[in-house]
Design an enzyme around this catalytic site. Structure first.
Site, PDB file in Angstrom:
ATOM      1  N   SER A 191       0.764  -1.131  -0.164  1.00 52.90           N
ATOM      2  CA  SER A 191      -0.422  -0.357  -0.349  1.00 52.90           C
ATOM      3  C   SER A 191       1.179   0.724  -0.197  1.00 52.90           C
ATOM      4  O   SER A 191       2.274   0.940  -0.032  1.00 52.90           O
ATOM      5  CB  SER A 191      -1.356  -0.336   1.188  1.00 52.90           C
ATOM      6  N   SER A 201       0.584   3.317   2.225  1.00 51.74           N
ATOM      7  CA  SER A 201       0.979   4.185   3.795  1.00 51.74           C
ATOM      8  C   SER A 201       2.225   4.868   4.107  1.00 51.74           C
ATOM      9  O   SER A 201       2.575   5.902   5.188  1.00 51.74           O
ATOM     10  CB  SER A 201       0.117   2.943   5.107  1.00 51.74           C
ATOM     11  N   LYS A 251       5.773  -0.165   9.315  1.00 55.92           N
ATOM     12  CA  LYS A 251       5.591   1.227   9.847  1.00 55.92           C
ATOM     13  C   LYS A 251       7.396   2.183   9.098  1.00 55.92           C
ATOM     14  O   LYS A 251       7.907   2.079   9.604  1.00 55.92           O
ATOM     15  CB  LYS A 251       4.840   1.896  10.336  1.00 55.92           C
ATOM     16  N   SER A 277      -2.882   6.613   6.533  1.00 56.14           N
ATOM     17  CA  SER A 277      -1.966   5.346   7.407  1.00 56.14           C
ATOM     18  C   SER A 277      -2.560   4.439   8.203  1.00 56.14           C
ATOM     19  O   SER A 277      -3.218   5.209   9.331  1.00 56.14           O
ATOM     20  CB  SER A 277      -0.541   5.418   7.401  1.00 56.14           C
TER      21      SER A 277
END
Length: 259
Positions: free
Chosen positions: A67, A69, A124, A223
């Site tokens: 993705s 994010s 992340k 996100s």
């Protein structure tokens, strides 16, 4: 996690067949008789599977970014490598640390087992360390009472799923020793009342508990991260992302380091 289970199962099966043949079956075969096909395959595949399993479990593991994010640092379609020993050597599948090396630092891009569903891996950036006091107000981070240094870079346009064009503001943020780019959009996200994101929206300061980390995506308003589902436990850590080894759509990204 499922792939690791599959690897362990195949490793055990092929190893067992090879060992059984070496200790028992081989002695019962007539001299010069051909090995059974299962034994031949087991002897051929076991060393290869063992090497792959060892490398993926303790040295480096590939992942694909699914993705946007972590834009602009990582794009959907990036294939990355994750250092598996940076945060210590862990027992495969169980993920218990048996040899501690170091802990995550602010600014690390790290892979971890998604807390609500550990069979899924997420990526992340480490924003908060255990004991940190953090605010996120007006889309600015404050850590232990200090605003992070942020400088405007310009506009950043990208396409969301559904072919929706989005133009975000791009900033260079200094997070610990890491200077990295983030994206900020105009929209306001909503969170469950007990979520960290809701506490930030109410100008509350949160403290990262011992043995946990606060994770956020670089694409701050697009996100699903700690603001939605909570802190990342130490036991969920997988490794530190460090290298982009493939992107089939943008070849210029191949070989880029991840900061």
């Amino acid at each position: 996690m499922y792939f690791a289970l599959f690897m362990v199962a195949i490793l055990l099966v092929t190893g067992f067949i090879w060992l059984l043949d070496s200790l028992v079956l081989k002695k019962k075969r007539p001299v010069g008789a051909a090995e059974p096909v299962a034994v031949e395959y087991a002897k051929s595949f076991f060393p290869v599977i063992f090497v792959v399993f060892f490398v993926r479990s303790f040295i480096v593991e590939p992942f694909k970014i699914p993705s946007g994010s972590m834009m602009p640092t990582l794009l959907a379609g990036d294939y990355i490598l994750v250092n598996k020993f940076t945060y210590g050597l862990r027992v495969p599948i169980l993920n218990n640390t048996f040899f501690e090396i170091k802990h995550p630092t602010r600014g690390d891009v790290f892979v971890f087992h998604y807390p609500p569903e550990p069979s899924v891996d997420y990526i992340k950036r480490v924003v908060g360390l255990p004991g940190d006091k953090i605010r996120y107000q007006d889309k600015r981070l404050t850590i232990n009472g200090k605003f992070l240094d942020v400088q405007s870079v310009g506009d950043y346009a990208y396409v969301k799923p559904g072919l929706n064009m989005v133009t975000a503001k791009q900033y260079r943020e200094q997070l610990g020793n890491v200077a990295h780019d983030i994206l900020i959009n105009e929209w306001v996200n909503s969170y469950d009342s007990d979520a960290i994101g809701a506490k930030f929206a109410n100008d509350e300061e949160i403290t990262v508990p011992a043995g946990h980390y606060l994770a956020m995506g670089d694409n701050r308003d697009d996100s699903s991260d700690s603001r939605v589902w909570g802190f990342v436990p130490e036991k969920n850590l997988v490794g530190k992302a460090f290298f982009i080894w493939m992107n089939f759509d943008q070849g210029s990204r191949i070989g880029n380091s991840i900061h």
